[in-house]
Design an enzyme around this catalytic site. Structure first.
Site, PDB file in Angstrom:
ATOM      1  N   ALA A 140     -46.304 -11.488  42.014  1.00 34.93           N
ATOM      2  CA  ALA A 140     -45.717 -12.222  43.135  1.00 34.93           C
ATOM      3  C   ALA A 140     -45.524 -13.702  42.829  1.00 34.93           C
ATOM      4  O   ALA A 140     -45.064 -14.450  43.684  1.00 34.93           O
ATOM      5  CB  ALA A 140     -46.616 -12.061  44.359  1.00 34.93           C
ATOM      6  N   ASN A 193     -54.626 -11.186  42.862  1.00 31.51           N
ATOM      7  CA  ASN A 193     -53.633 -10.955  41.812  1.00 31.51           C
ATOM      8  C   ASN A 193     -52.919 -12.251  41.430  1.00 31.51           C
ATOM      9  O   ASN A 193     -52.752 -12.547  40.253  1.00 31.51           O
ATOM     10  CB  ASN A 193     -52.612  -9.912  42.272  1.00 31.51           C
ATOM     11  CG  ASN A 193     -53.234  -8.534  42.377  1.00 31.51           C
ATOM     12  OD1 ASN A 193     -53.859  -8.066  41.430  1.00 31.51           O
ATOM     13  ND2 ASN A 193     -53.117  -7.897  43.526  1.00 31.51           N
ATOM     14  N   HIS A 216     -46.200 -19.310  48.179  1.00 30.97           N
ATOM     15  CA  HIS A 216     -47.074 -19.639  47.042  1.00 30.97           C
ATOM     16  C   HIS A 216     -46.577 -20.938  46.426  1.00 30.97           C
ATOM     17  O   HIS A 216     -45.374 -21.075  46.148  1.00 30.97           O
ATOM     18  CB  HIS A 216     -46.998 -18.549  45.968  1.00 30.97           C
ATOM     19  CG  HIS A 216     -47.357 -17.179  46.466  1.00 30.97           C
ATOM     20  ND1 HIS A 216     -48.652 -16.794  46.735  1.00 30.97           N
ATOM     21  CD2 HIS A 216     -46.586 -16.101  46.744  1.00 30.97           C
ATOM     22  CE1 HIS A 216     -48.654 -15.532  47.140  1.00 30.97           C
ATOM     23  NE2 HIS A 216     -47.413 -15.098  47.164  1.00 30.97           N
TER      24      HIS A 216
END
Ligand SMILES: NC(=O)c1ccc[n+]([C@@H]2O[C@H](COP(=O)([O-])OP(=O)(O)OC[C@H]3O[C@@H](n4cnc5c(N)ncnc54)[C@H](O)[C@@H]3O)[C@@H](O)[C@H]2O)c1
Length: 269
Positions: A126, A192, A222
């Protein structure tokens, strides 16, 4: 068989695998998921498999000689199956990158790959910009900071739910501040991304992490900021969820296809 693009096996058979199969179909079926490894307790119904061969046991999958195995399941699946695959010389891609925050597991995967002459690849998942961190680190990275912002309900079932009333937040609220080692341990659902950044950059202890619950957020956001001898860098991603599983981002699923295509490609650009 090592180069057979249609003899790929996956571990798990959830949203990411379905998204991968759809992607392969869209791009002309040059690659194919031919088998899946799922233990009995999680096994899908035969009608869901669409011709994909099901193995419940890693030894049976090894005997079938997959060209490549792609883990799309869970941290436990990495721990339980991937060392055996690597030791038998089977290249493996993992998506549950957070499992690598366990140093004992990381060491055992490295030993297995060395023994089997195989290779373990972790997807970028991601997050992005990992290539920059990897390139920059040999000259010295002085700081790497990650901020993850998600809607409050994304933090249910985490320590944040004990500390704040997530449902009644009216403004962005910091729910965690610390390093990547603590973040991966306390917030495994976010592990992750934090693990991918820590492993590409300056490690778990030196990577700083801030996690935010934002009632106005509609996507997972993010942000990575890094400084070092190379200069400075920042990247921000607003990830859309996978329609089949809102906890997983579409980009994470797409990064699996990218890693598979690169694995088989003669020229890696
Ligand atoms: N790298 C990243 O940025 C990133 C992002 C999101 C998710 N992930 C990882 O991807 C994994 C899969 O995501 P998904 O959306 O497909 O999840 P999902 O829940 O839709 O599917 C998971 C599948 O794995 C199976 N499974 C569970 N435990 C297993 C085990 N021990 N062995 C074999 N199979 C097992 C389940 O039955 C299911 O078929 C997540 O668990 C997470 O670890 C990584």
């Amino acid at each position: 068989m090592r180069n057979d693009r249609r003899r790929i096996a996956v571990i798990g058979f959830g949203a990411m695998v379905r998204s991968l199969q759809a992607s392969f179909r869209r791009s002309g079926d040059h690659f194919g998921v031919a088998a899946t490894l799922v233990p009995m307790e999680f096994a899908p119904a035969p009608s869901e498999l669409g011709g994909v061969r099901l193995f419940n046991d890693v030894a049976e999958l090894i005997d079938w000689h997959p060209s490549l195995v792609v883990e799309c399941a869970s941290h436990d699946a990495v721990r339980d199956f991937v060392p055996a695959l690597l030791q038998k010389g089977i290249d493996t891609i993992i998506v549950s990158v957070g499992s690598l925050s366990d140093k004992t597991l990381l060491d055992s995967l490295e030993a297995a790959a060395t023994k089997g002459g195989s290779r373990l690849t972790a997807v970028s998942g991601a997050i992005g910009g990992l290539d920059v961190l990897r390139s920059a680190r040999s000259a010295g990275l002085s700081s790497v900071a990650y901020t993850g912002t998600k809607p409050p309900n994304a933090w249910t079932g985490t320590p944040a739910a004990d500390a704040v009333d997530l449902a009644s937040l009216s403004q962005p609220t910091v729910i965690f501040k610390g390093n990547a080692e603590q973040a991966a341990r306390l917030y495994p659902k976010n592990a992750n991304v934090t693990a991918a950044i820590a492993l590409a950059g300056i490690g778990f202890d030196a990577t700083s992490v801030v996690l935010i619950a934002d009632p106005n957020a509609t996507t997972n956001l993010h942000r990575v900021v890094a400084t070092g001898a190379f200069g400075s860098f920042s990247i921000e991603l607003q990830n859309k969820p996978l329609p089949d599983n809102p906890k997983t981002s579409l980009l994470a699923a797409l990064s699996i296809e990218e890693a598979i295509v690169r694995h088989f490609r003669a020229i890696d650009v």
